[in-house]
Design an enzyme around this catalytic site. Sequence first.
Site, PDB file in Angstrom:
ATOM      1  N   HIS A  86       0.772  -1.137   0.040  1.00  0.00           N
ATOM      2  CA  HIS A  86      -0.037  -0.061   0.098  1.00  0.00           C
ATOM      3  C   HIS A  86       0.789   1.344  -0.029  1.00  0.00           C
ATOM      4  O   HIS A  86       1.732   1.214   0.846  1.00  0.00           O
ATOM      5  CB  HIS A  86      -0.834   0.117   1.137  1.00  0.00           C
ATOM      6  CG  HIS A  86      -2.029   0.989   1.370  1.00  0.00           C
ATOM      7  ND1 HIS A  86      -2.443   1.721   2.389  1.00  0.00           N
ATOM      8  CD2 HIS A  86      -2.650   1.683   0.313  1.00  0.00           C
ATOM      9  CE1 HIS A  86      -3.276   2.623   1.911  1.00  0.00           C
ATOM     10  NE2 HIS A  86      -3.252   2.598   0.984  1.00  0.00           N
ATOM     11  N   ASP A 107       7.979   6.951 -20.759  1.00  0.00           N
ATOM     12  CA  ASP A 107       8.197   7.062 -22.342  1.00  0.00           C
ATOM     13  C   ASP A 107       9.839   6.638 -22.313  1.00  0.00           C
ATOM     14  O   ASP A 107      10.517   6.619 -21.510  1.00  0.00           O
ATOM     15  CB  ASP A 107       7.996   8.354 -22.936  1.00  0.00           C
ATOM     16  CG  ASP A 107       8.413   9.409 -22.499  1.00  0.00           C
ATOM     17  OD1 ASP A 107       9.753   9.542 -21.900  1.00  0.00           O
ATOM     18  OD2 ASP A 107       7.862  10.562 -22.462  1.00  0.00           O
ATOM     19  N   HIS A 167       6.660  19.260 -14.687  1.00  0.00           N
ATOM     20  CA  HIS A 167       7.517  17.968 -15.237  1.00  0.00           C
ATOM     21  C   HIS A 167       8.901  17.607 -14.237  1.00  0.00           C
ATOM     22  O   HIS A 167       9.336  16.573 -13.910  1.00  0.00           O
ATOM     23  CB  HIS A 167       7.982  18.025 -16.454  1.00  0.00           C
ATOM     24  CG  HIS A 167       8.653  16.893 -17.292  1.00  0.00           C
ATOM     25  ND1 HIS A 167       8.182  15.678 -17.249  1.00  0.00           N
ATOM     26  CD2 HIS A 167       9.776  16.880 -17.937  1.00  0.00           C
ATOM     27  CE1 HIS A 167       8.708  14.878 -17.657  1.00  0.00           C
ATOM     28  NE2 HIS A 167      10.009  15.622 -18.192  1.00  0.00           N
ATOM     29  N   TYR A 180       5.907  13.646 -22.760  1.00  0.00           N
ATOM     30  CA  TYR A 180       5.071  13.501 -21.291  1.00  0.00           C
ATOM     31  C   TYR A 180       4.288  12.468 -21.102  1.00  0.00           C
ATOM     32  O   TYR A 180       3.198  12.451 -20.368  1.00  0.00           O
ATOM     33  CB  TYR A 180       4.327  14.785 -21.071  1.00  0.00           C
ATOM     34  CG  TYR A 180       5.246  16.146 -21.156  1.00  0.00           C
ATOM     35  CD1 TYR A 180       6.091  16.218 -20.209  1.00  0.00           C
ATOM     36  CD2 TYR A 180       5.270  16.830 -22.230  1.00  0.00           C
ATOM     37  CE1 TYR A 180       6.763  17.520 -20.008  1.00  0.00           C
ATOM     38  CE2 TYR A 180       5.928  18.093 -22.318  1.00  0.00           C
ATOM     39  CZ  TYR A 180       6.932  18.446 -21.360  1.00  0.00           C
ATOM     40  OH  TYR A 180       7.731  19.381 -21.269  1.00  0.00           O
ATOM     41  N   ASN A 218       4.267   9.687 -19.406  1.00  0.00           N
ATOM     42  CA  ASN A 218       4.838   9.433 -18.305  1.00  0.00           C
ATOM     43  C   ASN A 218       3.658   9.201 -17.135  1.00  0.00           C
ATOM     44  O   ASN A 218       2.843  10.243 -17.008  1.00  0.00           O
ATOM     45  CB  ASN A 218       6.084   9.950 -17.655  1.00  0.00           C
ATOM     46  CG  ASN A 218       6.978  10.142 -18.740  1.00  0.00           C
ATOM     47  OD1 ASN A 218       7.698   9.130 -18.995  1.00  0.00           O
ATOM     48  ND2 ASN A 218       7.274  11.416 -19.110  1.00  0.00           N
TER      49      ASN A 218
END
Length: 132
Positions: free
Chosen positions: A20, A28, A98, A120, A122
Amino acid sequence: MKKNGILNKELNTLLASLGHTDTIVIADCGLPIPNEEARIDLALVKGFPPFLSVLDAVINELVVEEIVLAEEIKTQNPDVYESIKARMSDVPIQFVRHEEFKEMTKQAKAVIRTGEATPYANIILRSGVNFS
């Protein structure tokens, strides 16, 4: 041999080991990976396997309680962003810049590198629990 689901040994081991709130990254092919030991490199050639195919395989086997995306995905890769929202409509999304996203990857148990070659693409997945 497994009958279905993910066949990759390292990926299966990773998913089975998550507890958990543990996090993993699906990335990418261009995202910097901070820890070589925590890399599961699925990239074969540019574009393969695609990010969304890997995401589909992982979320089919993992309870996800939250996802983190780079804010930039909304404008720089709207198709992938909309696809993520459609697949994970019941999961809260946290947005970060980012640069902060890249810092957050350092805390992940592993980064799964795809062949995706769009900006992006990801995601950080935070593991939930399968309690009823």
